[in-house]
Design a protein around this motif. Structure first.
Motif, PDB file in Angstrom:
ATOM      1  N   MET A   1       0.842  -1.186   0.000  1.00  0.00           N
ATOM      2  CA  MET A   1       0.000   0.000   0.000  1.00  0.00           C
ATOM      3  C   MET A   1       0.878   1.237   0.000  1.00  0.00           C
ATOM      4  SD  MET A   1      -2.775  -1.129   2.847  1.00  0.00           S
ATOM      5  CE  MET A   1      -3.610  -2.701   2.750  1.00  0.00           C
ATOM      6  N   ALA A   2       0.690   2.068  -1.006  1.00  0.00           N
ATOM      7  CA  ALA A   2       1.455   3.292  -1.137  1.00  0.00           C
ATOM      8  C   ALA A   2       0.645   4.224  -2.023  1.00  0.00           C
ATOM      9  CB  ALA A   2       2.838   3.000  -1.730  1.00  0.00           C
ATOM     10  N   VAL A   3       1.209   5.364  -2.386  1.00  0.00           N
ATOM     11  CA  VAL A   3       0.524   6.290  -3.292  1.00  0.00           C
ATOM     12  C   VAL A   3       1.456   6.595  -4.453  1.00  0.00           C
ATOM     13  CG1 VAL A   3      -0.518   8.553  -3.554  1.00  0.00           C
ATOM     14  CG2 VAL A   3      -0.905   7.259  -1.459  1.00  0.00           C
ATOM     15  N   PHE A   4       1.238   5.912  -5.570  1.00  0.00           N
ATOM     16  CA  PHE A   4       1.972   6.183  -6.801  1.00  0.00           C
ATOM     17  C   PHE A   4       1.187   7.150  -7.679  1.00  0.00           C
ATOM     18  CE2 PHE A   4       3.128   1.903  -5.415  1.00  0.00           C
ATOM     19  CZ  PHE A   4       4.500   1.962  -5.415  1.00  0.00           C
ATOM     20  N   THR A   5      -0.135   7.081  -7.601  1.00  0.00           N
ATOM     21  CA  THR A   5      -1.021   7.909  -8.416  1.00  0.00           C
ATOM     22  C   THR A   5      -1.866   8.776  -7.493  1.00  0.00           C
ATOM     23  OG1 THR A   5      -1.130   6.205 -10.121  1.00  0.00           O
ATOM     24  CG2 THR A   5      -2.857   7.880 -10.146  1.00  0.00           C
ATOM     25  N   GLN A   6      -1.844  10.074  -7.719  1.00  0.00           N
ATOM     26  CA  GLN A   6      -2.629  10.994  -6.895  1.00  0.00           C
ATOM     27  C   GLN A   6      -4.091  10.994  -7.363  1.00  0.00           C
ATOM     28  OE1 GLN A   6      -1.556  12.645  -4.202  1.00  0.00           O
ATOM     29  NE2 GLN A   6       0.529  11.829  -4.410  1.00  0.00           N
TER      30      GLN A   6
ATOM     31  N   THR B   1      -1.502   1.752  -5.382  1.00  0.00           N
ATOM     32  CA  THR B   1      -1.946   2.992  -4.760  1.00  0.00           C
ATOM     33  C   THR B   1      -3.201   2.702  -3.952  1.00  0.00           C
ATOM     34  OG1 THR B   1      -1.003   4.470  -6.418  1.00  0.00           O
ATOM     35  CG2 THR B   1      -2.941   5.257  -5.243  1.00  0.00           C
ATOM     36  N   ASN B   2      -3.216   3.119  -2.690  1.00  0.00           N
ATOM     37  CA  ASN B   2      -4.349   2.843  -1.808  1.00  0.00           C
ATOM     38  C   ASN B   2      -4.799   4.101  -1.079  1.00  0.00           C
ATOM     39  OD1 ASN B   2      -4.699  -0.354  -1.540  1.00  0.00           O
ATOM     40  ND2 ASN B   2      -2.528   0.121  -1.763  1.00  0.00           N
ATOM     41  N   TYR B   3      -6.112   4.241  -0.984  1.00  0.00           N
ATOM     42  CA  TYR B   3      -6.720   5.348  -0.247  1.00  0.00           C
ATOM     43  C   TYR B   3      -7.843   4.817   0.632  1.00  0.00           C
ATOM     44  CZ  TYR B   3      -4.605   9.049  -3.149  1.00  0.00           C
ATOM     45  OH  TYR B   3      -3.732   9.903  -3.769  1.00  0.00           O
TER      46      TYR B   3
ATOM     47  N   ARG C   1      -8.000   9.745   2.147  1.00  0.00           N
ATOM     48  CA  ARG C   1      -6.672   9.743   2.757  1.00  0.00           C
ATOM     49  C   ARG C   1      -5.803   8.660   2.134  1.00  0.00           C
ATOM     50  NH1 ARG C   1     -10.206   8.910   6.523  1.00  0.00           N
ATOM     51  NH2 ARG C   1      -9.275   7.005   7.361  1.00  0.00           N
ATOM     52  N   GLY C   2      -4.606   9.037   1.685  1.00  0.00           N
ATOM     53  CA  GLY C   2      -3.660   8.062   1.173  1.00  0.00           C
ATOM     54  C   GLY C   2      -3.172   7.143   2.279  1.00  0.00           C
ATOM     55  N   ILE C   3      -2.934   5.873   1.935  1.00  0.00           N
ATOM     56  CA  ILE C   3      -2.493   4.876   2.906  1.00  0.00           C
ATOM     57  C   ILE C   3      -0.999   4.640   2.741  1.00  0.00           C
ATOM     58  CG2 ILE C   3      -2.788   2.520   3.750  1.00  0.00           C
ATOM     59  CD1 ILE C   3      -5.592   2.524   2.581  1.00  0.00           C
ATOM     60  N   GLN C   4      -0.277   4.734   3.848  1.00  0.00           N
ATOM     61  CA  GLN C   4       1.166   4.489   3.842  1.00  0.00           C
ATOM     62  C   GLN C   4       1.431   3.018   4.125  1.00  0.00           C
ATOM     63  OE1 GLN C   4       3.386   6.853   6.583  1.00  0.00           O
ATOM     64  NE2 GLN C   4       5.364   6.242   5.769  1.00  0.00           N
ATOM     65  N   GLY C   5       2.482   2.488   3.501  1.00  0.00           N
ATOM     66  CA  GLY C   5       2.875   1.098   3.734  1.00  0.00           C
ATOM     67  C   GLY C   5       2.656   0.286   2.481  1.00  0.00           C
TER      68      GLY C   5
ATOM     69  N   GLN D   1     -22.133   6.596   3.818  1.00  0.00           N
ATOM     70  CA  GLN D   1     -22.668   5.237   3.967  1.00  0.00           C
ATOM     71  C   GLN D   1     -21.692   4.273   4.631  1.00  0.00           C
ATOM     72  OE1 GLN D   1     -24.400   3.489   0.472  1.00  0.00           O
ATOM     73  NE2 GLN D   1     -25.624   5.292  -0.013  1.00  0.00           N
ATOM     74  N   GLY D   2     -20.434   4.670   4.818  1.00  0.00           N
ATOM     75  CA  GLY D   2     -19.499   3.737   5.430  1.00  0.00           C
ATOM     76  C   GLY D   2     -18.052   4.084   5.132  1.00  0.00           C
ATOM     77  N   HIS D   3     -17.200   3.096   5.333  1.00  0.00           N
ATOM     78  CA  HIS D   3     -15.763   3.277   5.176  1.00  0.00           C
ATOM     79  C   HIS D   3     -15.243   2.241   4.179  1.00  0.00           C
ATOM     80  CE1 HIS D   3     -15.936   5.934   8.644  1.00  0.00           C
ATOM     81  NE2 HIS D   3     -16.619   4.995   9.266  1.00  0.00           N
ATOM     82  N   TRP D   4     -14.437   2.695   3.225  1.00  0.00           N
ATOM     83  CA  TRP D   4     -14.037   1.867   2.104  1.00  0.00           C
ATOM     84  C   TRP D   4     -12.545   2.017   1.839  1.00  0.00           C
ATOM     85  CZ3 TRP D   4     -18.549  -0.560   0.981  1.00  0.00           C
ATOM     86  CH2 TRP D   4     -19.716   0.108   1.351  1.00  0.00           C
TER      87      TRP D   4
END
Length: 318
Positions: A1-6, A37-39, A28-32, A45-48
């Motif tokens: 999990m990282a952010v390569f694409t904004q 790329t993960n956000y 929010r971008g996810i570190q690790g 309605q919830g958390h995704w």
């Protein structure tokens, strides 16, 4: 999990509208991690979790997403990919990249597991293996032996001579193991292949889910178990085997699916294989990194240490 694409908030809102998942409240971008790329997507309605796939292709991705859907329908606690409200598709496109959205699992990762945590993982891993037996799609473990053989020559120039000698010797050993009749007899099916401590969620001692299936593939179930033992049942500072944690995981796994004779015989070799696989991939990510916001590559020396421990003190089932 990282952010390569904004990913912009407008991009996220467009996607959420197509999935009918409510209005965006936070992105929010996810570190690790080091692959995709993960956000985190929070909505009314919830958390995704939004994942943009940086290496996997649109042709490869149906295996992973459909496997997660299959397991979820079998009662295995895994994130279920969310479908487009019009087309029903679970593979989407965001910023020109293939993407998926899954629900965020409850709980937190347990980075200091007890025997009870290890038992919960072992039991659910066996249930997951059995649940995947009738999964219709087939895709090999893309980080299996062919990838090891192709990648080792690339990373050898970066490491000291002693480490290079070990790496080449272990790769030769694993090629011999894979060519054996005993290895051919191992039961296999879809596996997670990356079920580390940070890919499992707990609430207290209750396991709430497995996630990050994007290294999954068809391989031996024993390899999947070995990968787990190499992370959950070791002393991280030394890489040494922790008997109480290993026994808890193995006993719980075998309470659901007892290991066959060939698996019991080859567990020491597959533990070495699991250490080798992650040593190679961490060498590759460390010395040949891609640019990414929040990217923190793992230290490859950890799995070199685990491999040396597995060679020096082979694990034996009693």
């Amino acid at each position: 999990m990282a952010v390569f694409t904004q990913v912009s908030e407008d991009d996220a809102r467009t996607l959420l509208q197509s999935l009918d998942l409510g209005q965006l409240t936070a992105l929010r971008g996810i570190q690790g991690g080091i692959e995709n790329t993960n956000y985190f997507l929070d909505t009314t309605q919830g958390h995704w979790v939004l994942t943009l796939f940086e290496r996997l292709t649109a042709e490869q991705l149906p295996f992973y997403l459909e496997l997660m859907r299959h397991l979820a329908r079998k009662g295995i606690p895994v994130p279920d990919p969310q479908a487009d409200r019009t087309t029903g598709a679970i593979l989407h496109t965001v910023c020109g990249k293939p993407a998926a959205v899954v629900q965020k699992l409850r709980g937190t990762s347990q980075l200091q597991p007890t025997p009870r945590h290890c038992a919960a993982v072992g039991r659910m891993l066996a249930q997951m293996h059995l649940a995947g037996r009738d999964f219709a799609l087939h895709q090999p473990n893309l980080r299996g032996l062919p990838w090891w053989n192709a990648t080792v020559p690339t990373v050898l120039p970066f490491i000291p001579a002693e480490a290079a000698q070990l790496l080449q010797a272990e790769l030769a050993h694993q090629n011999e193991v894979a060519a054996s009749a005993a290895y051919a007899a191992l039961p296999r099916g879809p596996i997670h292949a990356d079920l580390f401590r940070d890919n499992v969620m707990f609430e207290g001692e209750a396991l709430t889910g497995f996630f990050d299936f994007y290294f999954a593939g068809v391989d031996t179930w024993l390899f999947d178990l070995a990968v787990c033992l190499n992370d959950w049942a070791i002393e991280h500072s030394t890489g040494a085997h922790t008997p109480a944690l290993a026994a808890a995981m193995l006993d719980a796994y075998q309470s659901v699916r007892p290991l066959e004779a060939a698996e019991r015989a080859l567990l020491p070799a597959l533990l070495r294989a699991g250490a080798l696989r992650f040593w190679i991939s961490r060498l590759w990510d460390f010395y040949l990194p891609r640019e990414a916001s929040l990217l923190t590559p793992h230290d490859p020396r950890h799995f070199e240490q685990v491999l040396r421990q597995r060679i020096a003190q082979p694990f034996c089932l009693e």
